[in-house]
Design a protein around this motif. Structure first.
Motif, mmCIF file in Angstrom:
data_model
loop_
_atom_site.group_PDB
_atom_site.id
_atom_site.type_symbol
_atom_site.label_atom_id
_atom_site.label_comp_id
_atom_site.label_asym_id
_atom_site.label_seq_id
_atom_site.Cartn_x
_atom_site.Cartn_y
_atom_site.Cartn_z
ATOM 1 N N ILE A 5 32.379 -62.971 -20.641
ATOM 2 C CA ILE A 5 31.978 -64.065 -19.749
ATOM 3 C C ILE A 5 32.700 -63.897 -18.426
ATOM 4 O O ILE A 5 33.935 -63.767 -18.389
ATOM 5 N N LEU A 6 31.948 -63.906 -17.361
ATOM 6 C CA LEU A 6 32.504 -63.720 -16.020
ATOM 7 C C LEU A 6 32.197 -64.963 -15.186
ATOM 8 O O LEU A 6 31.028 -65.336 -15.023
ATOM 9 N N ALA A 7 33.243 -65.636 -14.723
ATOM 10 C CA ALA A 7 33.067 -66.807 -13.859
ATOM 11 C C ALA A 7 32.946 -66.331 -12.416
ATOM 12 O O ALA A 7 33.805 -65.593 -11.920
ATOM 13 N N VAL A 8 31.884 -66.745 -11.730
ATOM 14 C CA VAL A 8 31.633 -66.281 -10.363
ATOM 15 C C VAL A 8 31.161 -67.448 -9.498
ATOM 16 O O VAL A 8 30.811 -68.527 -10.007
ATOM 17 N N ASP A 9 31.145 -67.204 -8.174
ATOM 18 C CA ASP A 9 30.514 -68.166 -7.269
ATOM 19 C C ASP A 9 29.162 -67.611 -6.840
ATOM 20 O O ASP A 9 28.717 -66.563 -7.312
ATOM 21 N N GLU A 10 28.529 -68.306 -5.913
ATOM 22 C CA GLU A 10 27.177 -67.912 -5.501
ATOM 23 C C GLU A 10 27.151 -66.642 -4.655
ATOM 24 O O GLU A 10 26.081 -66.031 -4.479
ATOM 25 N N ASP A 11 28.321 -66.220 -4.147
ATOM 26 C CA ASP A 11 28.367 -65.039 -3.281
ATOM 27 C C ASP A 11 28.690 -63.747 -4.030
ATOM 28 O O ASP A 11 28.633 -62.665 -3.438
ATOM 29 N N PHE A 12 29.056 -63.847 -5.302
ATOM 30 C CA PHE A 12 29.542 -62.658 -6.018
ATOM 31 C C PHE A 12 28.459 -61.591 -6.158
ATOM 32 O O PHE A 12 28.680 -60.423 -5.808
ATOM 33 N N ILE A 13 27.306 -61.942 -6.663
ATOM 34 C CA ILE A 13 26.244 -60.955 -6.918
ATOM 35 C C ILE A 13 25.771 -60.292 -5.631
ATOM 36 O O ILE A 13 25.684 -59.058 -5.565
ATOM 37 N N PRO A 14 25.481 -61.050 -4.554
ATOM 38 C CA PRO A 14 25.085 -60.360 -3.314
ATOM 39 C C PRO A 14 26.214 -59.565 -2.667
ATOM 40 O O PRO A 14 25.966 -58.530 -2.060
ATOM 41 N N SER A 15 27.469 -60.034 -2.799
ATOM 42 C CA SER A 15 28.590 -59.305 -2.191
ATOM 43 C C SER A 15 28.751 -57.924 -2.796
ATOM 44 O O SER A 15 29.054 -56.952 -2.095
#
Length: 580
Positions: free
Chosen positions: A311-321
């Motif tokens: 499980i990886l906790a991310v914000d909305e910018d992680f995948i595009p970054s």
């Protein structure tokens, strides 16, 4: 981590742990038709003999350590064999000495003691020279090994005991065969200059050369294969963009209760700099092991269906970054309040376990840690860890306040000024926290340090092994050339050219190298294939490594032998024939 009392039997204690599991988890495990078990592992076994998740540090590989130990014995073994070869090659020069000593009253036992003492003295002097070389080379070795070894080694009694055993054993093994050979000469025959070749001894010497060059060829093939595997892993598409990324550790001391707002402020200030492309937050970053994991299943599946996911906790910018490819659905969105805690994105590995197509899984409910989450997207697999490990199922949760790591993506090469700006902003907003950062590509590539060090050591070992093997070949060629001195002279008188004689004398040695290759090739293939099994993504053993190793060894051996052959070919035949 458990500290057991000195009189505790680990095996018996391990069996008792099953009752603890049954007491606390038995009813639940029986309900889902599953089992759990605790296994005790000695702390000292973790570094080299363990390959589990959430280790206390990056593991080593006991096979690499064993292989390096084997290489060291190869090299010292080759040196011992060379001494035997050189000693027996010079036997004709000492034959009269042995004969005279026997005539003067020396018996075989005294002669054997003499030659063993000579071997011991030579070994002792070699050890003294080796010690000084060790002191000189040690700083470079420490840099290569990545740790200080002097105090750790010399402070152990076992180190000195093993060193003493090697010296004593080496003196005996390398000296005993020449001692028996030299002491067995017939005194009358040797004084008259008659030295009879022993076919069995010649076979043994040739076998020694086969072993030496076989070991050298094995090391050369291993060196080339390790290099190719390293290049393969570094050149593969990781599934994300690793370039121009600085990772900043999130603050650990926060006085402001509105942590998320403070972090958003920090991110927004950085985004205002022209050199900063994006800023994203996550619980882990690529190259760092994901310690958070749990069971997952579709809501429509029975409760006893169990799958494990990271499980990886991310914000909305992680995948595009990170430029991670979204193959179905959408990314997390800050203005979608339902994304907070109620939505997840899964990767292809998790999708494959669920048995759905990417488009059809969107909107399905996932039970993660006994909580229902809606799947809103599917991303392409990427390598969270090195290519030594397989891609694992991963579930992304939108938890922007889990900001253990901040990824700052740069679009400029003005690194020094940008880093100074980032550090200033960090200290202004989080004054009580230390500014810790690292470069993502450096951090990720540290996972290949063990293989890179092994490759460098293989290069040095291969060069040293070939050098020492050539010394052995030089000794044997010297011996064989002396044996055939009269034959070479007669052939030259009868019209043989220097080329003819060189080919004649070199032919047998070239055959020995070819035999070495024939023996070393299958052994090398087996050992290297076993080593490559540890990698989830691996190369095929390159066929050209075998050909190149064989060709290089052949050329080096030919040049070594040619020196003696050409020297014998240019010698005046008259002086050789009139020896008797």
């Amino acid at each position: 981590y458990l500290v057991l009392k000195p009189d505790t039997d680990p095996t018996a204690f391990e069996q008792k742990l099953s009752s603890v599991i049954d007491t606390h988890l038995g009813r639940h495990l029986r309900k889902i038709n599953s089992q759990e078990k605790f296994i005790l592992q000695p702390l000292s076994d973790i570094h080299l003999h363990s390959d589990l998740g959430a280790e206390i540090t990056l593991n080593g590989d006991h096979r690499i350590v064993s292989f390096l130990l084997l290489i060291s014995f190869f090299i010292i073994g080759i040196a011992w064999l060379n001494y035997i070869n050189l000693s027996t090659a010079k036997a004709t020069e000492r034959a009269r000495e042995v004969g005279l000593r026997k005539v003067m009253g020396s018996n075989k036992t005294q002669l054997i003691k003499q030659f063993l003492v000579e071997s011991s003295v030579l070994t002792f002097l070699s050890a003294v020279i080796a010690f000084f070389l060790f002191v000189i080379i040690l700083p470079h070795f420490n840099h290569l090994a990545g740790k200080e070894v002097m105090s750790e080694l010399t402070g152990q009694n076992g180190f000195w005991i093993i060193t003493a055993i090697i010296l004593i054993l080496g003196s005996f093994l390398s000296g005993v065969y020449p001692a028996f050979v030299l002491s067995s000469f017939n005194p009358l025959a040797t004084i008259k200059g008659k030295f009879i070749r022993n076919v069995g001894n010649a076979f043994l010497r040739k076998a020694m050369v086969v072993f030496q060059f076989g070991a050298a060829i094995l090391l050369m093939i291993a060196t080339m294969t390790v290099f190719r595997q390293l290049e393969f892993m570094r050149s593969q598409d990781l599934g994300f963009d690793i370039r121009h990324k600085i990772i900043v550790r999130g603050p650990r001391l926060i006085k402001d209760e509105s942590y998320l707002n403070t972090m958003d402020n920090f991110k927004n200030i950085l985004k205002g700099y022209p050199d900063v492309k994006s800023v994203s937050a996550s619980s882990e970053v690529p190259g760092k092991e994901i310690f958070w994991g749990n069971e997952f299943r579709l809501e429509t599946e029975p409760e006893n269906v169990r799958r494990i996911t990271s499980i990886l906790a991310v914000d909305e910018d992680f995948i595009p970054s990170y430029d991670i490819k979204l193959i179905a659905g959408r990314n997390f969105m800050k203005d979608h309040t339902t994304d907070f805690g109620a939505a997840v994105i899964i990767n292809e590995s998790a999708l494959n376990l669920l048995g759905f197509d990417p488009e059809l899984i969107i909107g399905e409910n996932l039970i993660l840690a006994d909580q229902s989450k809606k799947i809103i997207g599917v991303v392409k697999d990427f390598h969270q860890m090195s290519l030594k490990q397989s891609k694992t199922p991963t579930v992304f949760q939108y938890i922007p306040w889990r900001q253990d790591y901040l990824t700052v993506s740069l679009n400029s090469k003005n690194l020094r000024a940008t880093m100074a700006s980032i550090e200033n902003v960090y200290h202004d907003i989080f004054p009580e926290n230390a500014f810790e950062y690292f470069f993502l590509d450096d951090q990720f590539n540290q996972q290949y340090q063990a293989e890179e060090r092994a490759w460098k050591i293989f290069i040095l070992s291969s060069a040293l092994a070939i050098l020492i093997a050539c010394m052995g070949l030089f000794g044997l060629s010297s011996f064989m050339t002396i044996q055939r001195t009269k034959e070479v002279a007669i052939r030259k008188v009868l019209g043989a050219t220097v080329t003819n004689i060189t080919v004649l004398l070199s032919r047998d040695f070239i055959m020995l190298v070819l035999i070495s290759f024939a023996v070393a090739a299958p052994v090398s293939w087996y050992l290297i294939d076993q080593w490559l099994q540890d990698f989830a993504y691996r190369i095929n053993i390159p066929w050209w490594a075998f050909l190149l190793s064989g060709a290089l060894t052949l050329v080096i051996a030919f040049l070594t032998v040619s020196f003696q052959s050409v020297k014998a070919a240019f010698k005046n035949p008259v002086s050789s024939i009139k020896v008797e």
